[in-house]
Design a protein around this motif. Structure first.
Motif, PDB file in Angstrom:
ATOM      1  N   UNK A   1    -122.584  27.916  -1.308  1.00  0.00           N
ATOM      2  CA  UNK A   1    -121.879  28.717  -0.306  1.00  0.00           C
ATOM      3  C   UNK A   1    -120.379  28.434  -0.227  1.00  0.00           C
ATOM      4  N   UNK A   2    -119.897  27.382  -0.875  1.00  0.00           N
ATOM      5  CA  UNK A   2    -118.502  26.970  -0.688  1.00  0.00           C
ATOM      6  C   UNK A   2    -117.511  28.069  -1.058  1.00  0.00           C
ATOM      7  N   UNK A   3    -117.701  28.730  -2.173  1.00  0.00           N
ATOM      8  CA  UNK A   3    -116.772  29.784  -2.574  1.00  0.00           C
ATOM      9  C   UNK A   3    -116.961  31.049  -1.743  1.00  0.00           C
ATOM     10  N   UNK A   4    -118.202  31.368  -1.418  1.00  0.00           N
ATOM     11  CA  UNK A   4    -118.463  32.580  -0.645  1.00  0.00           C
ATOM     12  C   UNK A   4    -117.875  32.486   0.752  1.00  0.00           C
ATOM     13  N   UNK A   5    -117.948  31.326   1.365  1.00  0.00           N
ATOM     14  CA  UNK A   5    -117.409  31.164   2.715  1.00  0.00           C
ATOM     15  C   UNK A   5    -115.890  31.186   2.694  1.00  0.00           C
ATOM     16  N   UNK A   6    -115.297  30.526   1.710  1.00  0.00           N
ATOM     17  CA  UNK A   6    -113.830  30.456   1.673  1.00  0.00           C
ATOM     18  C   UNK A   6    -113.193  31.780   1.278  1.00  0.00           C
ATOM     19  N   UNK A   7    -113.841  32.564   0.403  1.00  0.00           N
ATOM     20  CA  UNK A   7    -113.250  33.829  -0.035  1.00  0.00           C
ATOM     21  C   UNK A   7    -113.880  35.045   0.627  1.00  0.00           C
ATOM     22  N   UNK A   8    -115.093  34.890   1.162  1.00  0.00           N
ATOM     23  CA  UNK A   8    -115.786  36.019   1.767  1.00  0.00           C
ATOM     24  C   UNK A   8    -116.503  36.888   0.752  1.00  0.00           C
ATOM     25  N   UNK A   9    -116.428  36.523  -0.529  1.00  0.00           N
ATOM     26  CA  UNK A   9    -117.055  37.313  -1.580  1.00  0.00           C
ATOM     27  C   UNK A   9    -118.561  37.067  -1.599  1.00  0.00           C
ATOM     28  N   UNK A  10    -119.331  38.147  -1.541  1.00  0.00           N
ATOM     29  CA  UNK A  10    -120.801  38.097  -1.615  1.00  0.00           C
ATOM     30  C   UNK A  10    -121.439  37.238  -0.528  1.00  0.00           C
ATOM     31  N   UNK A  11    -120.764  37.062   0.589  1.00  0.00           N
ATOM     32  CA  UNK A  11    -121.306  36.216   1.649  1.00  0.00           C
ATOM     33  C   UNK A  11    -122.532  36.848   2.304  1.00  0.00           C
ATOM     34  N   UNK A  12    -122.465  38.151   2.570  1.00  0.00           N
ATOM     35  CA  UNK A  12    -123.591  38.821   3.235  1.00  0.00           C
ATOM     36  C   UNK A  12    -124.855  38.785   2.378  1.00  0.00           C
ATOM     37  N   UNK A  13    -124.784  39.137   1.083  1.00  0.00           N
ATOM     38  CA  UNK A  13    -126.011  39.031   0.284  1.00  0.00           C
ATOM     39  C   UNK A  13    -126.555  37.602   0.225  1.00  0.00           C
ATOM     40  N   UNK A  14    -125.656  36.614   0.160  1.00  0.00           N
ATOM     41  CA  UNK A  14    -126.109  35.224   0.125  1.00  0.00           C
ATOM     42  C   UNK A  14    -126.842  34.850   1.398  1.00  0.00           C
ATOM     43  N   UNK A  15    -126.288  35.238   2.541  1.00  0.00           N
ATOM     44  CA  UNK A  15    -126.919  34.896   3.814  1.00  0.00           C
ATOM     45  C   UNK A  15    -128.253  35.622   3.993  1.00  0.00           C
ATOM     46  N   UNK A  16    -128.310  36.884   3.561  1.00  0.00           N
ATOM     47  CA  UNK A  16    -129.565  37.638   3.636  1.00  0.00           C
ATOM     48  C   UNK A  16    -130.634  36.978   2.769  1.00  0.00           C
ATOM     49  N   UNK A  17    -130.256  36.600   1.562  1.00  0.00           N
ATOM     50  CA  UNK A  17    -131.222  35.983   0.643  1.00  0.00           C
ATOM     51  C   UNK A  17    -131.624  34.591   1.101  1.00  0.00           C
ATOM     52  N   UNK A  18    -130.692  33.855   1.691  1.00  0.00           N
ATOM     53  CA  UNK A  18    -131.052  32.548   2.243  1.00  0.00           C
ATOM     54  C   UNK A  18    -132.065  32.705   3.375  1.00  0.00           C
ATOM     55  N   UNK A  19    -131.831  33.679   4.237  1.00  0.00           N
ATOM     56  CA  UNK A  19    -132.766  33.914   5.339  1.00  0.00           C
ATOM     57  C   UNK A  19    -134.133  34.332   4.809  1.00  0.00           C
ATOM     58  N   UNK A  20    -134.147  35.190   3.797  1.00  0.00           N
ATOM     59  CA  UNK A  20    -135.420  35.621   3.212  1.00  0.00           C
ATOM     60  C   UNK A  20    -136.139  34.435   2.564  1.00  0.00           C
ATOM     61  N   UNK A  21    -135.395  33.585   1.866  1.00  0.00           N
ATOM     62  CA  UNK A  21    -135.990  32.416   1.210  1.00  0.00           C
ATOM     63  C   UNK A  21    -136.566  31.457   2.244  1.00  0.00           C
ATOM     64  N   UNK A  22    -135.814  31.204   3.306  1.00  0.00           N
ATOM     65  CA  UNK A  22    -136.302  30.291   4.343  1.00  0.00           C
ATOM     66  C   UNK A  22    -137.521  30.860   5.056  1.00  0.00           C
ATOM     67  N   UNK A  23    -137.508  32.170   5.338  1.00  0.00           N
ATOM     68  CA  UNK A  23    -138.650  32.792   6.010  1.00  0.00           C
ATOM     69  C   UNK A  23    -139.889  32.749   5.124  1.00  0.00           C
ATOM     70  N   UNK A  24    -139.719  33.050   3.847  1.00  0.00           N
ATOM     71  CA  UNK A  24    -140.860  33.017   2.933  1.00  0.00           C
ATOM     72  C   UNK A  24    -141.395  31.592   2.768  1.00  0.00           C
ATOM     73  N   UNK A  25    -140.492  30.623   2.732  1.00  0.00           N
ATOM     74  CA  UNK A  25    -140.925  29.229   2.609  1.00  0.00           C
ATOM     75  C   UNK A  25    -141.683  28.787   3.862  1.00  0.00           C
ATOM     76  N   UNK A  26    -141.195  29.189   5.030  1.00  0.00           N
ATOM     77  CA  UNK A  26    -141.876  28.833   6.286  1.00  0.00           C
ATOM     78  C   UNK A  26    -143.250  29.496   6.371  1.00  0.00           C
ATOM     79  N   UNK A  27    -143.364  30.690   5.796  1.00  0.00           N
ATOM     80  CA  UNK A  27    -144.619  31.434   5.869  1.00  0.00           C
ATOM     81  C   UNK A  27    -145.628  30.955   4.832  1.00  0.00           C
TER      82      UNK A  27
END
Length: 108
Positions: free
Chosen positions: A58-84
């Protein structure tokens, strides 16, 4: 690199890998208890490595804002699937695939 150097390099690599694989079995015998520090490392090293991986990704995405939304969406999906499902390979595969699909769709 000459053939001799290549064979020597491969041989040294094999010796190094075998040494690191067999060392724990030589140091920590089954007839003796495992030291508490090693148990502590075994419990916390995995989550620490994953935390570092998240920060690194996430270091580059947070500092530049590039592809931050897809990264956060995919992180949330990964965490939800792992919890499930509690299946790490499935969670990582779905998160990675979803990220590639989102990047393709959003033109990133």
């Amino acid at each position: 690199m000459t053939t001799t150097q290549q064979v020597l390099m491969i041989g040294l690599t094999v010796v190094g890998v075998m040494f690191t694989r067999f060392l724990p079995f030589l140091v920590f015998r089954p007839d003796r208890p495992t030291p508490p520090f090693i148990i502590y490392l075994g419990k916390w090293l995995g989550p620490a490595v994953f935390g570092l991986l998240v920060v690194y990704c996430l270091k580059d995405a947070v500092s530049t804002g590039t592809n931050l939304v897809p990264m956060l969406v995919c992180m949330a999906a990964t965490m939800a699937l792992q919890a499930w499902r509690h299946q790490m390979m499935l969670s990582m595969a779905v998160g990675t695939g979803l990220y590639m699909i989102l990047l393709r769709m959003l033109g990133g």
